[in-house]
Design a protein around this motif. Structure first.
Motif, PDB file in Angstrom:
ATOM      1  N   VAL A 285      39.562  51.359  45.317  1.00  0.00           N
ATOM      2  CA  VAL A 285      40.017  49.775  46.376  1.00  0.00           C
ATOM      3  C   VAL A 285      40.037  49.793  44.350  1.00  0.00           C
ATOM      4  O   VAL A 285      41.115  49.169  44.042  1.00  0.00           O
ATOM      5  N   ASP A 286      38.702  50.244  43.699  1.00  0.00           N
ATOM      6  CA  ASP A 286      38.936  49.806  42.043  1.00  0.00           C
ATOM      7  C   ASP A 286      40.260  50.371  40.894  1.00  0.00           C
ATOM      8  O   ASP A 286      40.595  49.557  40.766  1.00  0.00           O
ATOM      9  N   ALA A 287      40.644  51.450  41.797  1.00  0.00           N
ATOM     10  CA  ALA A 287      42.123  52.155  40.880  1.00  0.00           C
ATOM     11  C   ALA A 287      42.781  51.744  41.757  1.00  0.00           C
ATOM     12  O   ALA A 287      43.307  52.111  40.934  1.00  0.00           O
ATOM     13  N   PHE A 288      42.410  51.770  43.252  1.00  0.00           N
ATOM     14  CA  PHE A 288      44.187  50.742  43.584  1.00  0.00           C
ATOM     15  C   PHE A 288      44.314  49.577  42.498  1.00  0.00           C
ATOM     16  O   PHE A 288      45.724  48.906  42.657  1.00  0.00           O
ATOM     17  N   VAL A 289      43.086  48.018  42.185  1.00  0.00           N
ATOM     18  CA  VAL A 289      43.419  47.130  42.194  1.00  0.00           C
ATOM     19  C   VAL A 289      43.997  47.748  40.756  1.00  0.00           C
ATOM     20  O   VAL A 289      45.251  46.482  40.575  1.00  0.00           O
ATOM     21  N   ALA A 290      43.576  48.298  39.858  1.00  0.00           N
ATOM     22  CA  ALA A 290      43.876  48.622  39.182  1.00  0.00           C
ATOM     23  C   ALA A 290      45.538  49.221  38.595  1.00  0.00           C
ATOM     24  O   ALA A 290      45.693  48.197  37.371  1.00  0.00           O
ATOM     25  N   LEU A 291      46.026  49.850  39.659  1.00  0.00           N
ATOM     26  CA  LEU A 291      46.922  50.405  39.322  1.00  0.00           C
ATOM     27  C   LEU A 291      48.069  48.839  39.833  1.00  0.00           C
ATOM     28  O   LEU A 291      49.315  49.026  39.433  1.00  0.00           O
ATOM     29  N   ALA A 292      47.593  48.134  40.802  1.00  0.00           N
ATOM     30  CA  ALA A 292      48.742  47.155  41.548  1.00  0.00           C
ATOM     31  C   ALA A 292      48.757  46.121  39.787  1.00  0.00           C
ATOM     32  O   ALA A 292      49.903  45.624  39.197  1.00  0.00           O
ATOM     33  N   ALA A 293      47.608  46.161  39.575  1.00  0.00           N
ATOM     34  CA  ALA A 293      47.616  45.058  37.960  1.00  0.00           C
ATOM     35  C   ALA A 293      48.743  45.475  36.820  1.00  0.00           C
ATOM     36  O   ALA A 293      49.049  44.843  36.184  1.00  0.00           O
ATOM     37  N   GLU A 294      48.694  47.353  36.944  1.00  0.00           N
ATOM     38  CA  GLU A 294      49.640  47.218  36.261  1.00  0.00           C
ATOM     39  C   GLU A 294      51.474  46.985  36.495  1.00  0.00           C
ATOM     40  O   GLU A 294      52.344  47.307  35.289  1.00  0.00           O
ATOM     41  N   ALA A 295      51.715  46.742  38.082  1.00  0.00           N
ATOM     42  CA  ALA A 295      52.689  46.166  38.174  1.00  0.00           C
ATOM     43  C   ALA A 295      52.046  44.313  38.394  1.00  0.00           C
ATOM     44  O   ALA A 295      53.758  43.330  39.494  1.00  0.00           O
ATOM     45  N   GLY A 296      51.669  43.503  37.834  1.00  0.00           N
ATOM     46  CA  GLY A 296      51.124  42.502  37.914  1.00  0.00           C
ATOM     47  C   GLY A 296      50.597  41.731  39.086  1.00  0.00           C
ATOM     48  O   GLY A 296      50.897  40.346  39.550  1.00  0.00           O
ATOM     49  N   TRP A 297      50.077  42.234  39.052  1.00  0.00           N
ATOM     50  CA  TRP A 297      48.691  41.878  40.654  1.00  0.00           C
ATOM     51  C   TRP A 297      47.555  42.015  41.210  1.00  0.00           C
ATOM     52  O   TRP A 297      47.025  42.454  39.678  1.00  0.00           O
ATOM     53  N   ARG A 298      47.260  41.348  41.226  1.00  0.00           N
ATOM     54  CA  ARG A 298      45.875  41.262  41.257  1.00  0.00           C
ATOM     55  C   ARG A 298      44.889  40.951  42.810  1.00  0.00           C
ATOM     56  O   ARG A 298      45.560  40.330  43.791  1.00  0.00           O
TER      57      ARG A 298
END
Ligand code: AVI
Length: 319
Positions: A285-298
């Motif tokens: 989950v953390d790795a996915f959230v980090a990826l999404a953060a690169e696209a402007g998501w939290r």
């Protein structure tokens, strides 16, 4: 009636270009999106029912169990934008749970399929505005300009298809979802989680051989659409874990040295050489959230099954 011939011709040309390019590389590869002709889509449906293939039933169970919480996360009068409209039952679970949704916008490259599923949903939700968009969701595309602006938009991307994109493609895709939904928008994404290989590998190499047929069907498609001379019996399906990429890869392995013609070109295979046809990345989950953060998501919320096989992640825009 919409004229689909130009789109089909463009698709055929893109298929030809991808196949010739991919089979000319030192490490042969083909983009996984070509696995889904009519037969490939049927076989994928069968895969989702297999005892070994846990993602579909696990995600469906999470959506059912958490429907109320997901609906609360999405909020009232939402516009639900679904990227890849193949989800059927999952879409119905979410639409039925949402509080008075304003519109449903399914996006899919397969126009006929899109029309059929829109019709089915119209019968189940006659009060819902349905606005299908024919587009490849991994390309840049615009939503209809007259979609209501004031309703919160939710990007819905179930199925763990995010795992079939490279990290760079996934970031570009999630950034496009962000642009579609705007600052007040949210996303709900299905993510298949990293897990022990004895669970993972059989999901991509089932005992009944359905995944093998799905993978090898790509050769049949090349034969039919590009004048190919593949003998599928001289190739085998292979599923392998790539630890560095954290991905299950599907390959088609040549069982003998052989030369095959495709669209008038000759392609040589050594014995044991493979064509890489799909990567299915698994995330924590953390790795996915980090990826999404690169696209402007939290991260907003995370819903999981009790065995930790799969996560449905609710994302908010990073302020
Ligand atoms: C569509 N996608 C999420 C599937 C997956 O699990 O990566 C495709 C698939 N390939 C083999 N089995 C299923």
């Amino acid at each position: 009636m919409l004229d689909r011939a130009p789109l089909q011709a463009a698709q055929r040309e893109a298929f030809r270009a991808d196949v010739l390019e991919g089979l000319s590389k030192p490490a042969k590869t083909l983009p996984s999106r070509w696995l889904y002709d009519d037969r490939g889509s049927e076989l994928f449906e069968e895969i989702t029912q297999l005892p070994e293939y846990y993602p579909t039933r696990t995600e469906t169970a999470i959506l059912r169990a958490e429907a109320e919480a997901i609906a609360a996360f999405c909020g009232p009068r939402a516009t639900l934008i679904e990227y890849g409209a193949g989800a059927g039952v999952k879409t119905e679970i979410v639409l039925a749970a949402l509080d008075n949704p304003a519109s449903y916008v399914p996006v899919d490259i397969a126009g006929d399929f899109l029309a059929l599923s829109a019709e089915r949903l119209e019968q189940r939700f006659p009060w819902l505005e349905i606005r299908p968009v024919v587009a490849d969701f991994t390309d840049d595309f615009d939503l209809p300009s007259d979609l209501p602006r004031l309703n919160r938009r939710i990007g819905f991307f179930p199925g763990s298809t995010i795992g079939n994109l490279s990290p760079a493609q996934a970031v570009a895709f999630l950034a496009q979802v962000g642009a579609h939904v705007g600052d007040a928008g949210r996303a709900v994404v299905g993510v298949d989680l990293v897990k022990p290989l004895d669970r993972l590998v059989p999901a991509y190499d089932d005992a009944a051989g359905v995944t093998a047929a799905f993978n090898l069907n790509l050769l049949v498609r090349i034969n039919r659409e590009l004048d190919g001379t593949f003998d599928p019996a001289r190739f085998a399906h292979e599923a392998r874990w790539n630890a560095e990429e954290q991905a299950i890869e599907m390959h088609i392995r040549s069982l003998a040295p052989q030369v095959v013609a495709v669209a008038g070109r000759e392609i040589a295979f050594a014995e044991g050489e493979t064509i890489h046809t799909e990567s299915s990345r698994k995330y924590g989950v953390d790795a996915f959230v980090a990826l999404a953060a690169e696209a402007g998501w939290r991260a907003g919320e995370v819903w999981r099954d009790a065995d930790g096989l799969f996560a449905v992640v609710g994302l908010k825009r990073a302020a």
